[in-house]
Design an enzyme around this catalytic site. Structure first.
Site, PDB file in Angstrom:
ATOM      1  N   HIS A   9       0.854  -1.182   0.000  1.00  0.00           N
ATOM      2  CA  HIS A   9       0.000   0.000   0.000  1.00  0.00           C
ATOM      3  C   HIS A   9       0.896   1.241   0.000  1.00  0.00           C
ATOM      4  O   HIS A   9       2.116   1.131   0.165  1.00  0.00           O
ATOM      5  CB  HIS A   9      -0.939   0.010   1.220  1.00  0.00           C
TER       6      HIS A   9
HETATM    7  C1  T46 Z   1       2.936   0.691   6.923  1.00  0.00           C
HETATM    8  C2  T46 Z   1       3.665  -0.594   7.118  1.00  0.00           C
HETATM    9  C3  T46 Z   1       5.148  -0.419   7.213  1.00  0.00           C
HETATM   10  C4  T46 Z   1      -4.547  -0.256  13.250  1.00  0.00           C
HETATM   11  O1  T46 Z   1      -5.692  -0.418  13.697  1.00  0.00           O
HETATM   12  N1  T46 Z   1      -3.760   0.739  13.723  1.00  0.00           N
HETATM   13  C5  T46 Z   1      -2.495   0.948  13.289  1.00  0.00           C
HETATM   14  O2  T46 Z   1      -1.798   1.892  13.760  1.00  0.00           O
HETATM   15  C6  T46 Z   1      -1.969   0.087  12.254  1.00  0.00           C
HETATM   16  C7  T46 Z   1      -0.566   0.285  11.714  1.00  0.00           C
HETATM   17  C8  T46 Z   1      -2.766  -0.898  11.781  1.00  0.00           C
HETATM   18  N2  T46 Z   1      -4.037  -1.080  12.261  1.00  0.00           N
HETATM   19  C9  T46 Z   1      -4.872  -2.169  11.740  1.00  0.00           C
HETATM   20  C10 T46 Z   1      -5.296  -2.009  10.283  1.00  0.00           C
HETATM   21  C11 T46 Z   1      -5.415  -3.445   9.806  1.00  0.00           C
HETATM   22  O3  T46 Z   1      -6.704  -3.931  10.091  1.00  0.00           O
HETATM   23  O4  T46 Z   1      -4.108  -3.383  11.795  1.00  0.00           O
HETATM   24  C12 T46 Z   1      -4.403  -4.205  10.673  1.00  0.00           C
HETATM   25  C13 T46 Z   1      -3.125  -4.591   9.933  1.00  0.00           C
HETATM   26  O5  T46 Z   1      -2.611  -3.426   9.263  1.00  0.00           O
HETATM   27  P1  T46 Z   1      -1.922  -3.493   7.841  1.00  0.00           P
HETATM   28  O6  T46 Z   1      -2.462  -4.619   7.068  1.00  0.00           O
HETATM   29  O7  T46 Z   1      -1.974  -2.132   7.219  1.00  0.00           O
HETATM   30  O8  T46 Z   1      -0.405  -3.822   8.253  1.00  0.00           O
HETATM   31  P2  T46 Z   1       0.883  -3.833   7.314  1.00  0.00           P
HETATM   32  O9  T46 Z   1       1.949  -4.553   8.053  1.00  0.00           O
HETATM   33  O10 T46 Z   1       0.552  -4.325   5.952  1.00  0.00           O
HETATM   34  O11 T46 Z   1       1.304  -2.280   7.170  1.00  0.00           O
HETATM   35  C14 T46 Z   1       1.767  -1.564   8.300  1.00  0.00           C
HETATM   36  C15 T46 Z   1       1.089  -0.187   8.395  1.00  0.00           C
HETATM   37  O12 T46 Z   1      -0.336  -0.350   8.341  1.00  0.00           O
HETATM   38  C16 T46 Z   1       1.498   0.758   7.303  1.00  0.00           C
HETATM   39  O13 T46 Z   1       1.144   2.074   7.664  1.00  0.00           O
HETATM   40  O14 T46 Z   1       3.463   1.605   6.309  1.00  0.00           O
HETATM   41  O15 T46 Z   1       3.187  -1.366   8.221  1.00  0.00           O
END
Ligand code: T46
Length: 141
Positions: free
Chosen positions: A49
């Site tokens: 993303h």
């Molecule tokens: C990024 C990379 C390096 C929250 O509720 N609060 C938060 O602060 C974060 C980071 C995530 N979430 C929730 C949103 C999703 O339902 O946790 C779940 C997993 O998040 P996501 O799939 O976006 O995780 P990654 O590892 O793909 O990405 C993360 C960060 O979201 C993003 O900002 O730059 O790490």
């Protein structure tokens, strides 16, 4: 490419090692949120993303992890494997994290509170936005 590696100072003494992060000082923004990624399963990728607004500074506290960074025109790979390396990622940069080692711990400092609306999770939408901003830049010249 809207990213850079920032070297973090390490303080070593007979007890061990210490690194520190300070918003606006060695981290190029005010830190509003910190989150960690750990216990990542084998052969999975995360990320995939971009962010419309927020910026991140990422440190691999333990183990290693590969990052693919993409601005819509160019892709580059970075390996984070040292807590003294801080990866700054600016807005509108597609990122994918993969090849997580066992015990990899990523600490992420973010410039904004969590807001799902500022994520771009569709690659075609991301590409369209990056082409548009390239077009706008060329027309301003
Ligand atoms: C990024 C990379 C390096 C929250 O509720 N609060 C938060 O602060 C974060 C980071 C995530 N979430 C929730 C949103 C999703 O339902 O946790 C779940 C997993 O998040 P996501 O799939 O976006 O995780 P990654 O590892 O793909 O990405 C993360 C960060 O979201 C993003 O900002 O730059 O790490």
């Amino acid at each position: 490419m809207n990213y850079k590696i920032i070297q973090i100072q390490k303080i070593c003494d007979q007890r061990g090692k210490l690194i520190f992060c300070e918003g606006i000082k060695n981290v190029p923004f005010e830190i509003k949120r910190v989150f960690c990624i750990f216990d990542t399963k084998k052969n999975v990728s995360r990320g995939e993303h971009a962010h419309r607004i927020s910026e991140q500074a990422i440190i691999c506290l333990n183990g290693s992890c590969h990052f693919l960074l993409d601005n819509g025109l160019k892709k580059e790979e970075i390996i984070l494997d040292n807590p003294q390396m801080m990866l700054f990622i600016g807005k509108n940069m597609w990122r994918k994290m993969y090849n997580f080692s066992d015990n990899c711990i990523l600490m992420v400092l973010a410039s904004d509170f969590y807001d799902e609306k500022e994520y771009i999770r569709n690659y075609d939408e991301f590409l369209m936005g990056s082409q548009l901003s390239k077009h706008e830049t060329e027309h301003k010249r």
